[in-house]
Design an enzyme around this catalytic site. Structure first.
Site, PDB file in Angstrom:
ATOM      1  N   THR A 155       3.267  13.207 -10.157  1.00  0.00           N
ATOM      2  CA  THR A 155       3.684  13.249 -11.566  1.00  0.00           C
ATOM      3  C   THR A 155       2.774  14.118 -12.410  1.00  0.00           C
ATOM      4  OG1 THR A 155       4.632  11.053 -11.419  1.00  0.00           O
ATOM      5  CG2 THR A 155       4.085  11.797 -13.607  1.00  0.00           C
ATOM      6  N   SER A 162       4.675  12.134  -3.857  1.00  0.00           N
ATOM      7  CA  SER A 162       3.888  11.537  -2.771  1.00  0.00           C
ATOM      8  C   SER A 162       4.705  10.628  -1.864  1.00  0.00           C
ATOM      9  CB  SER A 162       2.665  10.808  -3.314  1.00  0.00           C
ATOM     10  OG  SER A 162       3.012   9.582  -3.889  1.00  0.00           O
ATOM     11  N   SER A 163       5.944  10.336  -2.228  1.00  0.00           N
ATOM     12  CA  SER A 163       6.810   9.592  -1.311  1.00  0.00           C
ATOM     13  C   SER A 163       7.102  10.425  -0.065  1.00  0.00           C
ATOM     14  CB  SER A 163       8.136   9.231  -1.989  1.00  0.00           C
ATOM     15  OG  SER A 163       7.865   8.513  -3.155  1.00  0.00           O
ATOM     16  N   THR A 174      -4.677  -0.711  -3.909  1.00  0.00           N
ATOM     17  CA  THR A 174      -3.235  -0.884  -3.751  1.00  0.00           C
ATOM     18  C   THR A 174      -2.585  -0.504  -5.077  1.00  0.00           C
ATOM     19  OG1 THR A 174      -3.615  -2.785  -2.338  1.00  0.00           O
ATOM     20  CG2 THR A 174      -1.434  -2.613  -3.260  1.00  0.00           C
ATOM     21  N   ASP A 217       2.253   7.056  -5.970  1.00  0.00           N
ATOM     22  CA  ASP A 217       3.034   6.145  -5.127  1.00  0.00           C
ATOM     23  C   ASP A 217       2.368   5.851  -3.777  1.00  0.00           C
ATOM     24  OD1 ASP A 217       4.873   5.911  -7.108  1.00  0.00           O
ATOM     25  OD2 ASP A 217       6.403   7.182  -6.171  1.00  0.00           O
ATOM     26  N   GLN A 250      -0.343 -11.248   3.062  1.00  0.00           N
ATOM     27  CA  GLN A 250       0.541 -10.620   2.085  1.00  0.00           C
ATOM     28  C   GLN A 250       0.053 -10.858   0.662  1.00  0.00           C
ATOM     29  OE1 GLN A 250       4.438 -12.848   2.145  1.00  0.00           O
ATOM     30  NE2 GLN A 250       4.337 -12.403   4.325  1.00  0.00           N
ATOM     31  N   CYS A 251      -0.983 -11.686   0.486  1.00  0.00           N
ATOM     32  CA  CYS A 251      -1.573 -11.861  -0.851  1.00  0.00           C
ATOM     33  C   CYS A 251      -2.300 -10.576  -1.234  1.00  0.00           C
ATOM     34  CB  CYS A 251      -2.601 -12.988  -0.854  1.00  0.00           C
ATOM     35  SG  CYS A 251      -1.900 -14.600  -0.523  1.00  0.00           S
TER      36      CYS A 251
HETATM   37  N1  ASP Z   1       6.633   9.594  -7.626  1.00  0.00           N
HETATM   38  C1  ASP Z   1       5.335  10.087  -8.065  1.00  0.00           C
HETATM   39  C2  ASP Z   1       4.514  10.395  -6.827  1.00  0.00           C
HETATM   40  O1  ASP Z   1       3.974   9.506  -6.247  1.00  0.00           O
HETATM   41  C3  ASP Z   1       4.671   9.092  -8.935  1.00  0.00           C
HETATM   42  C4  ASP Z   1       3.308   9.514  -9.443  1.00  0.00           C
HETATM   43  O2  ASP Z   1       2.854  10.616  -9.263  1.00  0.00           O
HETATM   44  O3  ASP Z   1       2.653   8.710 -10.076  1.00  0.00           O
HETATM   45  O4  ASP Z   1       4.421  11.536  -6.446  1.00  0.00           O
END
Ligand code: ASP
Length: 342
Positions: A15, A60-61, A167, A92, A279-280
């Site tokens: 972003t 980053s996905s 996280t 992400d 998972q906590c």
């Molecule tokens: N979808 C974006 C990414 O992870 C979100 C971000 O940059 O905060 O690339």
């Protein structure tokens, strides 16, 4: 040190460098040099900044272990020339990349700081400028000619964390990350406060070793009430699967039903490495504290202690990629390699 620190900015996307496509309304990556021009404040910093950019900036996905290796390689080839590295990255999957880099970069003695933002840098209310400027300042911090931070960190919203302890916890707050099992390494307020007692002290004089091979024959399974035998069996029987992060309840607890324990036992005897991670968001697995984790302990499930899922899955990829023997795998995993667990 009588010269200004040299910092390398590695722009991978996210972003921070996106602009709005007014036709579609969605955010998309844009040119990094244009991005840098929108922050004239960078010229006021007491360091020299160079930058390299991914040819195609990524949301980053879309990050994967090949991209991690590319970042690690950029650090490796520039390691002797620069005093610190700032990696601009989408939020992400930033905790995954930060964790992976911490394992890939062995004997690191220079700062590698990941940062990004929730709003694009051109946005009026952006969090990008503070994140970027303070990350550069942290990467440039020196004492007696040595870097103050000598590990992989993640800086976001006034706090520097050990990256492999973080996280992403919020998709819209500026405070997007937390590190519930380890205190911050530094905090930015009126003063930039570094908490030296929390910073990793690297073993002196060993040279940087970069591990780029990550084995992706791994999976994550989150236990839930109603998990049935067919689902579990199908996961455990994935062809070529070598290791599994099992996200359990609370302090590492799982149902004690016979079919479930037998499935896990069988998989382990066939060579699958299973890591017990809670998972906590905070706290630690304590194998054997409850009846519901005693059997897991007996069947040699690996104790993930207080590791995050992000660090656990990347540590598995790293250990498998390093060809650690099956006999030693559990011992290696249960040992803290980069401060990722207690
Ligand atoms: N979808 C974006 C990414 O992870 C979100 C971000 O940059 O905060 O690339």
């Amino acid at each position: 040190m009588d010269r200004k620190p040299h910092i390398l900015l590695i722009y991978t996307g996210g972003t921070i460098g996106m602009v709005k496509d007014y036709e579609s309304g969605s955010l998309k990556a844009f040119d990094f040099n244009t991005l840098l021009k929108s922050i004239p404040e960078l010229n006021q910093l007491d360091c020299n900044i160079d930058s390299v950019s991914f040819d195609k900036p990524l949301d980053s996905s879309n990050m994967n272990p090949e991209h991690w290796a590319k970042i690690a390689e950029l650090i490796e080839i520039n390691y002797s020339v620069y005093d610190g590295f700032v990696v601009l990255h989408g939020s992400d999957t930033m905790s995954y990349t930060g964790s992976a880099l911490s394992f890939m970069l062995e004997n690191l003695t220079k700062p590698v700081i990941l940062t990004g933002s929730q709003l694009p840098i051109g946005d009026l209310r952006t969090d990008a400028k503070e994140n970027l400027i303070t990350s550069i300042q942290l990467a440039a911090l020196q004492e007696n000619g040595k870097a103050v931070i000598q590990e992989v960190g993640l800086y976001f919203e006034y706090k520097l964390y050990r990256a492999n302890r973080t996280t992403k916890i919020n998709a819209e707050h500026f405070q997007a990350f937390s590190s519930l099992n380890y205190p911050p390494l530094a905090e930015s307020g009126v003063h930039l406060k570094v908490f030296r007692e929390n910073i990793d002290k690297p073993k002196a004089t060993k040279i940087l070793k970069v591990h780029k091979k990550m084995d992706t024959n791994v999976a994550i399974l989150k236990i839930f009430p109603g998990l049935n035998e067919s689902v579990l069996k199908n996961v455990l029987n994935i062809p070529d699967l070598k290791a599994l992060v099992l996200e359990t309840y609370g302090a590492g607890n799982a149902p004690t039903e016979k079919w479930l324990l037998n499935c896990l036992k069988n998989a382990i005897s066939c060579g699958l490495h299973i890591v017990n991670v809670t998972q906590c968001s905070g706290g630690s697995v304590i194998m054997g504290q409850y009846e519901t984790s005693k059997e897991l302990s007996k069947m040699q499930v690996i104790n993930g202690k207080d590791i995050t899922t992000e660090a656990a899955i990347t540590k598995l990829m790293y250990l498998l990629g390093s060809n650690v023997s099956s006999k030693m795998f559990k011992t290696f995993f249960e040992t803290s390699l980069r401060g990722e667990m207690q």
